[in-house]
Design a protein around this motif. Structure first.
Motif, mmCIF file in Angstrom:
data_model
loop_
_atom_site.group_PDB
_atom_site.id
_atom_site.type_symbol
_atom_site.label_atom_id
_atom_site.label_comp_id
_atom_site.label_asym_id
_atom_site.label_seq_id
_atom_site.Cartn_x
_atom_site.Cartn_y
_atom_site.Cartn_z
ATOM 1 N N ALA A 184 0.812 -1.220 0.000
ATOM 2 C CA ALA A 184 0.000 0.000 0.000
ATOM 3 C C ALA A 184 0.846 1.270 0.000
ATOM 4 O O ALA A 184 0.297 2.375 0.044
ATOM 5 N N GLY A 185 2.157 1.120 -0.037
ATOM 6 C CA GLY A 185 3.034 2.289 -0.084
ATOM 7 C C GLY A 185 3.562 2.742 1.253
ATOM 8 O O GLY A 185 4.228 3.775 1.355
ATOM 9 N N VAL A 186 3.277 1.980 2.315
ATOM 10 C CA VAL A 186 3.809 2.297 3.654
ATOM 11 C C VAL A 186 5.095 1.493 3.819
ATOM 12 O O VAL A 186 5.059 0.298 4.115
ATOM 13 N N LYS A 187 6.234 2.149 3.622
ATOM 14 C CA LYS A 187 7.510 1.444 3.472
ATOM 15 C C LYS A 187 8.352 1.405 4.745
ATOM 16 O O LYS A 187 9.460 0.860 4.726
ATOM 17 N N ASN A 188 7.867 1.992 5.833
ATOM 18 C CA ASN A 188 8.669 2.035 7.059
ATOM 19 C C ASN A 188 8.153 1.076 8.132
ATOM 20 O O ASN A 188 8.279 1.320 9.330
ATOM 21 N N GLY A 189 7.577 -0.050 7.698
ATOM 22 C CA GLY A 189 7.024 -1.019 8.638
ATOM 23 C C GLY A 189 7.959 -2.177 8.912
ATOM 24 O O GLY A 189 8.664 -2.656 8.014
ATOM 25 N N VAL A 190 7.978 -2.645 10.159
ATOM 26 C CA VAL A 190 8.772 -3.809 10.569
ATOM 27 C C VAL A 190 7.914 -4.665 11.489
ATOM 28 O O VAL A 190 6.867 -4.236 11.973
ATOM 29 N N ALA A 191 8.377 -5.908 11.720
ATOM 30 C CA ALA A 191 7.702 -6.788 12.675
ATOM 31 C C ALA A 191 8.754 -7.527 13.472
ATOM 32 O O ALA A 191 9.832 -7.846 12.956
ATOM 33 N N SER A 192 8.440 -7.795 14.750
ATOM 34 C CA SER A 192 9.361 -8.599 15.562
ATOM 35 C C SER A 192 9.174 -10.064 15.197
ATOM 36 O O SER A 192 8.284 -10.429 14.436
ATOM 37 N N MET A 193 10.019 -10.918 15.737
ATOM 38 C CA MET A 193 10.069 -12.306 15.304
ATOM 39 C C MET A 193 9.088 -13.195 16.067
ATOM 40 O O MET A 193 9.471 -14.167 16.711
ATOM 41 N N GLY A 194 7.810 -12.840 16.011
ATOM 42 C CA GLY A 194 6.785 -13.677 16.623
ATOM 43 C C GLY A 194 6.747 -13.622 18.139
ATOM 44 O O GLY A 194 6.035 -14.373 18.787
ATOM 45 N N THR A 195 7.527 -12.733 18.730
ATOM 46 C CA THR A 195 7.555 -12.595 20.190
ATOM 47 C C THR A 195 7.417 -11.117 20.541
ATOM 48 O O THR A 195 7.372 -10.254 19.665
ATOM 49 N N SER A 196 7.336 -10.816 21.825
ATOM 50 C CA SER A 196 7.311 -9.426 22.241
ATOM 51 C C SER A 196 8.611 -8.736 21.833
ATOM 52 O O SER A 196 9.657 -9.370 21.720
ATOM 53 N N LEU A 197 8.527 -7.442 21.609
ATOM 54 C CA LEU A 197 9.704 -6.662 21.240
ATOM 55 C C LEU A 197 10.763 -6.777 22.335
ATOM 56 O O LEU A 197 10.454 -6.696 23.523
ATOM 57 N N THR A 198 12.002 -6.974 21.931
ATOM 58 C CA THR A 198 13.086 -7.144 22.897
ATOM 59 C C THR A 198 13.839 -5.836 23.109
ATOM 60 O O THR A 198 13.739 -4.898 22.306
ATOM 61 N N PHE A 229 -5.936 2.847 3.455
ATOM 62 C CA PHE A 229 -5.013 2.367 4.482
ATOM 63 C C PHE A 229 -3.932 3.412 4.762
ATOM 64 O O PHE A 229 -3.607 3.666 5.937
ATOM 65 N N ARG A 230 -3.391 4.019 3.720
ATOM 66 C CA ARG A 230 -2.384 5.073 3.930
ATOM 67 C C ARG A 230 -2.966 6.233 4.735
ATOM 68 O O ARG A 230 -2.303 6.795 5.611
ATOM 69 N N GLU A 231 -4.218 6.578 4.433
ATOM 70 C CA GLU A 231 -4.885 7.660 5.165
ATOM 71 C C GLU A 231 -5.046 7.309 6.642
ATOM 72 O O GLU A 231 -4.828 8.153 7.527
#
Length: 540
Positions: A196-210, A276-278
């Protein structure tokens, strides 16, 4: 860059310590080959058709599939058969995490291995430089409830899940530019946002953020937005994430509100990419505003007991708010919402804050150290950079070489500073060769790019060394003292130590030969060198 013609001397390896570090490079190379294999199976073979249709149904087009190198692992031991043909070292296979070992006592030890990932859509997990170092495999068929829906690579010599964030390699340029990062709950959410053009997204590895992941993001972003699923489990995960991140006080935190209890992937499908961007840009709230909604769930706020419990929960959250204006704003909201006196809420909040301060003082006293303990810890902590590297497999001088070369490649001021030194050379031929290759690189490019540089390194052993070096995660920017320490060790201390070692051998020989005249001369020469070494230490 691959078309540059290089003198063969740039790609010749001497007898180096590089061999000691080549195993990690071999594992990295194995993951790159596995990624290509799984991707080929997905997009080019009948085996991958069902998985490819699944990804298309999830909204991922071929461009996205190719950009993220998504793949498919079939039900057979296809990777094992692939590596048998390549004759890859058995210990590298064992340590890679790509296989499960069975005690079959086969004549060929590789036959004791089975592919870890079978019948799974494969999501490569890259390090910050874009090298695949792990996988997350999503079961294509989920009828068997004993089989986990998602299976991740175990930790390996090149993969520590506490330090890795999915999509950081692609997102980091936008994160640095905007000083803003969005934390999603899962890989598909990141991909939907990216589409959708939102390029600054990340995800942790299936656990809480460390803590390690928080530190990595804090070096690149000031604002962190949490965009988890809108359903109850997603909201509970948002609460946990806020509780982990808020105490660090390293971000301007906000929560993105998704409609209809949907996840990001579902929002993109239902409302479209523009909507979604909005939502990402406009529908966000402060952590306190989120908690006011969160604690209202499953409560009847017309009931007095529920009202009191709700107010108590919100006041406890207000204790963590440092800004007095923000505290005042939410106290007024509570007073207005429930028709209670502002001063009563303020008094109760002050009591809670006093209790919190008392607990913090108690903890400080419990953890207090004697002056002797503080000094001992100070001595352990405050050491020169060249004595504080973590990896024990490298000698002191090689640790300095690695740090200096890394800084030179990534920071132009360090590069120019070292280039201005007369007669500078790295001690080990491998690092000198990479230095010469870097000279060629910077003749054609102003900005350093890992992938482009690695294209120039044709020797396998040298390529492994360069890859592992570029994966290092030295904190922050170089300091003058750090660079001076490295240069001094490489140009002055190490050569002097080598001279002293050679003199020691000559002294031993002179003693064996009863050559008293030569022995006296050698001892005097060694004494002078030791004086030089002492003087050098005192100057540093």
């Amino acid at each position: 860059m691959s078309g540059i013609s290089l003198d063969p001397k740039y790609t010749q390896l001497g007898s180096l310590n590089a061999a000691e570090s080549s195993e990690n490079g071999k594992i990295i190379s194995l993951y790159a080959q596995a990624t290509q294999l799984y991707h080929h199976i997905l997009v080019n073979t009948e085996l991958g058709e069902e998985a490819l249709n699944y990804l298309h149904d999830r909204g991922l087009n071929d461009d996205m599939i190719n950009e993220f190198n998504l793949g498919f692992a079939p039900t057979t031991d296809i990777l094992k058969n692939f590596v048998k043909e390549k004759q890859i070292d058995y210990q590298v296979l064992r340590k890679s995490g790509l296989f499960v070992e069975r005690p079959l006592n086969a004549d060929d030890p590789v036959d004791n291995l089975n592919d870890r990932f079978k019948d799974r859509v494969m999501f490569p997990i890259n390090d910050a430089n874009g090298h695949p170092i792990a996988f997350s495999g999503r079961a294509l068929h989920t009828e068997d409830k004993t089989v986990p829906k998602y299976l991740n690579s175990p930790e390996t010599p090149i993969f520590n899940k506490r330090r890795v964030l999915f999509n950081l390699d692609k997102a980091k340029a936008t994160i640095r530019q905007t000083k803003s990062v969005i934390l999603f709950e899962g890989f598909m959410d990141v991909l939907a946002a990216y589409r959708a053009g939102v390029k600054n997204g990340v995800a942790s590895m299936g656990t809480s953020l460390t803590d390690e992941q928080i530190g990595i993001l804090a070096h690149q972003a000031r604002k962190l937005s949490i965009c988890y699923d809108g359903d109850d489990p997603g909201q509970n995960a948002t609460k946990r994430a806020l509780e982990i991140i808020r105490p660090s006080e390293r971000f301007d935190l906000e929560v993105i509100n998704l409609p209809d209890k949907l996840d990001p992937d579902e929002v993109v499908k239902k409302y479209g990419e523009e909507k979604f961007r909005e939502i990402v840009q406009n529908q966000h709230e402060t952590p306190l505003s989120f908690f006011m909604h969160f604690y209202a769930r499953n409560r009847n706020l017309e009931n007095e007991n529920d009202q009191l419990a709700y107010i108590s929960d919100i006041l406890k959250e207000l204790v963590t708010v440092k800004d007095p204006i923000e505290r005042d704003l939410y106290l007024n909201r509570l007073a207005s919402k429930f028709g209670v006196e502002y001063r009563n809420l303020e008094s109760q909040l002050q009591s809670l804050m006093a209790e919190q301060q008392a607990r913090e003082k108690t903890n400080l006293r419990a953890n207090a150290q004697t002056p002797e303990q503080e000094f001992a810890n100070y001595q352990k902590t405050i050491t020169t950079v060249t004595e504080s590297f973590e990896k024990p497999k490298y000698s002191r001088v090689e640790r300095a070489e690695r740090l200096l070369l890394y800084r030179m490649l990534h920071e132009r001021d360090v590069w120019f500073k070292v280039r201005e030194l007369e007669d500078f050379n790295f001690i080990h031929q491998s690092y000198q060769t990479l230095y010469l290759l870097a000279e060629e690189y910077f003749n054609h490019d102003e900005e350093f790019d890992d992938a482009k540089f690695l294209e120039m390194v044709s020797d396998d052993q040298l390529h492994s060394l360069a890859t592992e070096l570029l994966m290092e995660e030295y904190q922050g920017m170089a300091t003058d003292q750090e660079i001076e320490d490295c240069i001094s060790l490489i140009m002055n201390e190490y050569p002097l130590d080598e001279k002293i070692k050679r003199l020691d051998e000559k002294i031993k020989k002179a003693k064996r030969m009863n050559d008293s005249d030569n022995l006296m001369s050698l001892i005097m020469e060694k004494t002078n060198l030791l004086r030089q070494k002492d003087l050098m230490k005192s100057e540093n």
